[in-house]
Design a protein around this motif. Structure first.
Motif, mmCIF file in Angstrom:
data_model
loop_
_atom_site.group_PDB
_atom_site.id
_atom_site.type_symbol
_atom_site.label_atom_id
_atom_site.label_comp_id
_atom_site.label_asym_id
_atom_site.label_seq_id
_atom_site.Cartn_x
_atom_site.Cartn_y
_atom_site.Cartn_z
ATOM 1 N N THR A 120 0.856 -1.180 0.000
ATOM 2 C CA THR A 120 0.000 0.000 0.000
ATOM 3 C C THR A 120 0.893 1.232 0.000
ATOM 4 O O THR A 120 2.103 1.138 0.233
ATOM 5 N N ALA A 121 0.288 2.380 -0.264
ATOM 6 C CA ALA A 121 1.043 3.635 -0.217
ATOM 7 C C ALA A 121 0.986 4.190 1.206
ATOM 8 O O ALA A 121 -0.055 4.096 1.877
ATOM 9 N N LYS A 122 2.092 4.765 1.629
ATOM 10 C CA LYS A 122 2.185 5.239 3.014
ATOM 11 C C LYS A 122 1.288 6.457 3.290
ATOM 12 O O LYS A 122 1.042 6.782 4.443
ATOM 13 N N GLY A 123 0.803 7.101 2.212
ATOM 14 C CA GLY A 123 -0.056 8.261 2.426
ATOM 15 C C GLY A 123 -1.516 7.914 2.670
ATOM 16 O O GLY A 123 -2.341 8.783 2.980
ATOM 17 N N LYS A 124 -1.866 6.665 2.563
ATOM 18 C CA LYS A 124 -3.287 6.282 2.655
ATOM 19 C C LYS A 124 -3.734 6.102 4.120
ATOM 20 O O LYS A 124 -2.952 5.680 4.980
ATOM 21 N N GLY A 125 -5.027 6.367 4.332
ATOM 22 C CA GLY A 125 -5.616 6.096 5.655
ATOM 23 C C GLY A 125 -5.504 4.614 5.994
ATOM 24 O O GLY A 125 -5.366 4.233 7.165
ATOM 25 N N PHE A 126 -5.561 3.770 4.976
ATOM 26 C CA PHE A 126 -5.420 2.315 5.164
ATOM 27 C C PHE A 126 -4.082 2.000 5.843
ATOM 28 O O PHE A 126 -4.015 1.171 6.759
ATOM 29 N N TYR A 127 -3.024 2.693 5.406
ATOM 30 C CA TYR A 127 -1.696 2.483 6.009
ATOM 31 C C TYR A 127 -1.740 2.844 7.503
ATOM 32 O O TYR A 127 -1.242 2.091 8.346
#
Ligand code: SF4
Ligand code: SF4
Length: 206
Positions: free
Chosen positions: A47-54
């Motif tokens: 995943t990308a580190k900028g996502k809320g998921f991260y």
């Protein structure tokens, strides 16, 4: 099937999964996440580190996911997993891109790939559910050292063999040729229907 085969099936045969995490208010959030690789005890995704998921992964280090394959409900296989995750970082990204070349269309340059990080689901339990089989096929598995527990419905020694449960079982998965009667666990829907049918309280849920 062995645990590795279930994990391989998720990564290679299904690939696209829906992952649930929990937000700061304790409410569930889902995201569509591809499982990029597997081994005998893990699944890997990025995943990308900028996502809320991260952020949610980092905070709880836990997720649940479901992967489904099939044209419609009655032809579907569903595999669900819940377990612990840890961040591995960037090192595995080139290997995952090699295995999943379509990722180059989303992150086309080395610079853009720097946004990404890899997570490993390294410990957990899962359930396999195949509605295309008649009767249905169910199996559970664990990985990463989790001890497998017997879960589901079980008929105890209190059973008097009256047969009331057999009449209400939608899968015909109660064996009647021994006492107490026995549930074929691999075909049981876990519907619980026969709990009300049994008047001597012989059914146990574990
Ligand atoms: S839980 Fe449902 S499917 Fe399973 S044995 Fe009981 S009635 Fe049958
Ligand atoms: S209804 Fe209860 S007592 Fe009767 S056969 Fe089923 S489990 Fe046994």
């Amino acid at each position: 099937m062995e645990t590795k085969e279930y994990l391989d099936y998720i990564a290679n045969e299904i690939h696209r999964t829906i992952v649930a995490t929990v937000d700061d208010e304790g409410l569930p959030v889902t995201a569509a996440i591809d499982m990029m690789d597997s081994d005998e005890k893990s699944l890997y995704f990025l995943t990308a580190k900028g996502k809320g998921f991260y952020d949610r992964l980092k905070k709880r280090e836990f997720l649940a996911l479901t992967a489904m394959k099939g044209e419609d409900t009655m032809s579907s296989v569903a595999v669900s997993i819940r377990g612990k995750v840890r961040e591995l970082g960037y090192d595995k990204i080139p290997e995952l891109f090699e295995k999943n070349p379509y990722m180059r269309k989303i992150y086309p340059t080395e610079e853009s790939m720097q946004a990404l990080t890899v997570f490993q689901i390294y410990e957990g339990s899962g359930e396999w559910f195949d509605l295309s089989k008649k009767p249905i096929e169910r199996a559970s598995f664990t990985f990463g050292g989790v001890v497998k527990k017997a879960e589901g419905y079980f008929i105890t020694d209190k059973c008097i063999g009256c047969g009331s449960c057999v009449a209400v079982c939608p899968q015909n998965c109660i064996i009647q040729d021994e006492m107490p009667f026995v549930i074929e666990q691999e075909h049981c829907l876990h519907c619980g229907n026969y709990m009300t049918a049994c008047h001597v309280d012989a059914v146990e849920r574990r």
